[in-house]
Design a protein around this motif. Structure first.
Motif, short mmCIF file in Angstrom:
data_model
loop_
_atom_site.label_atom_id
_atom_site.label_comp_id
_atom_site.label_asym_id
_atom_site.label_seq_id
_atom_site.Cartn_x
_atom_site.Cartn_y
_atom_site.Cartn_z
N ASP A 97 0.84 -1.07 -0.15
CA ASP A 97 -0.04 0.07 -0.08
C ASP A 97 0.94 1.12 0.00
OD1 ASP A 97 -2.34 -1.37 -0.04
OD2 ASP A 97 -2.81 -1.53 2.25
N GLU A 113 0.81 5.88 -1.06
CA GLU A 113 -0.10 6.98 -0.96
C GLU A 113 0.59 8.09 -2.05
OE1 GLU A 113 -1.06 8.17 2.84
OE2 GLU A 113 -2.66 7.10 3.28
N PRO A 129 -4.90 6.56 -1.97
CA PRO A 129 -4.36 5.52 -1.61
C PRO A 129 -4.21 4.55 -3.11
CG PRO A 129 -5.89 5.93 -0.21
CD PRO A 129 -6.36 6.69 -1.28
N ARG A 162 -2.93 0.46 -4.22
CA ARG A 162 -2.53 -0.95 -3.83
C ARG A 162 -1.86 -1.52 -4.67
NH1 ARG A 162 -6.28 -4.22 0.18
NH2 ARG A 162 -5.46 -2.49 1.43
N THR A 212 -9.75 -6.11 -3.95
CA THR A 212 -8.62 -6.99 -3.89
C THR A 212 -8.47 -8.27 -4.46
OG1 THR A 212 -7.68 -5.87 -1.89
CG2 THR A 212 -7.26 -8.07 -1.98
N ASP A 218 -7.55 3.93 -5.35
CA ASP A 218 -8.65 4.14 -4.15
C ASP A 218 -9.16 5.62 -4.68
OD1 ASP A 218 -10.64 2.99 -2.58
OD2 ASP A 218 -9.25 3.39 -1.03
#
Length: 328
Positions: A55, A57, A68, A70, A100, A118
């Motif tokens: 993760d 940012e 965010p 991932r 996910t 995100d």
């Protein structure tokens, strides 16, 4: 061939009745979107041992909020490309948690690093907030793929499903209009490309044929639009409905994968035809018997496996000729 002339689905009536058992509950998205978000997260929980992810940012340009991302690593990396993924959910639901499992599957079945964004959701953050977040991440990763734990020479391929397919198209248009380096390739899975999903006024037969049953309804799509772009007059613009764009030149090489039993089928294929007419390289593939949202199905799903066969061929540079006759 027009949408209304296209051959009816070959799926027999027994299969149709079974498929309707899997149709989404008839919710009022405007009232129930938070319930949908919670349910999606609960259904998507995977043990950490099932995937490898990091993760990170990325800050917005004005520094007022983080975005965010991932980053999923495949069990066996077979390609250098980074797939920058924008999730579906009508710009209102979905996030990196609920997607996910789908992103872990994408990483493993393509052998690519997958970076899932995100972005901010409506109605708390209506258009263009989510698009701005996707643009920010795309600009930075296209300039420096190492931000996604990849080699600096890796190619970034834009990928999105449903509303994320819409964002993929909008990001590519916006990058071109800004004079910023865009992606060389993009993949759209059953994308939203038009603003009108009323069966009375829509130009697409699939809205009338499949908009009242199966996985997604025309009412739900219209409700998502009401939350994403509250002003109806603002919906018929290229960054919301890419199919209405007057100028579609200089777009990435494109793969569009549609689902036969999806109300969005015709508009996705129409966007492929419009891109082709503008001089872009486009492959359109329709998955027969598939429902909207099939990219989130388990790995043994026929629809999902067929889609990844086409995606992998596209990534390898040997995608087959379009298997769906795009309308429009």
């Amino acid at each position: 061939m027009t949408p209304d002339d296209r051959r009816p689905s070959r799926v027999n009536w027994i299969v149709r009745r079974v498929l309707r058992l899997f149709a989404a509950p008839r919710l009022d998205i405007r009232e129930d979107y938070e319930k949908v978000r919670r349910a999606q997260r609960q259904l998507a929980v995977l043990p950490p041992s099932r995937y490898r992810a990091l993760d990170v940012e990325i800050m917005s340009p004005d520094g007022d909020h983080p975005i965010p991302v991932r980053v999923f690593h495949p069990r066996e990396r077979r390609r250098d490309e980074v797939l920058l993924f924008f999730h579906g959910g009508g710009w209102v639901t979905g996030d990196i948690e609920s997607y996910t499992p789908a992103c872990a599957t994408m990483a493993d079945l393509t052998g690519c690093v997958v970076a899932s964004v995100d972005y901010r959701l409506a109605p708390e953050h209506p258009f263009p907030a989510g698009l701005d977040d996707c643009l920010r991440v795309a600009e930075l990763l296209l300039a420096d793929p190492s931000r996604a734990s990849a080699a600096a020479t890796s190619e970034v391929v834009l990928v999105g499903d449903s509303a994320g397919g819409n964002l993929t198209a909008a990001v590519s248009l916006a990058l071109r209009d800004r004079g910023v380096r865009g992606a060389a390739r993009q993949i759209m899975l059953y994308p939203v490309t038009h603003w009108d999903h009323d069966p009375v006024t829509s130009p697409f037969a699939s809205v009338r044929r499949h908009g009242g049953d199966y996985r997604l309804t025309n009412t739900e799509v219209q409700e998502y639009f009401e939350l994403y772009v509250p002003d109806p007059a603002a919906r018929a613009q290229p960054l919301v409905a890419p199919l209405v764009a007057d100028e579609l030149t200089r777009q990435p090489e494109t793969l569009i994968v549609t689902a036969e039993l999806d109300l969005l089928c015709d508009e996705g294929e129409a966007y492929g035809a419009a891109l082709q007419r503008a001089g872009n390289r486009v492959t359109v593939h329709r998955v027969d018997g598939a429902l909207h949202g099939f990219i989130t199905l388990p790995r043994f799903s026929r629809s999902l496996r067929e889609a990844y066969d086409v995606i992998n061929a596209f990534l390898d540079g040997d995608a087959p000729p379009s298997s769906a006759e795009a309308s429009g």
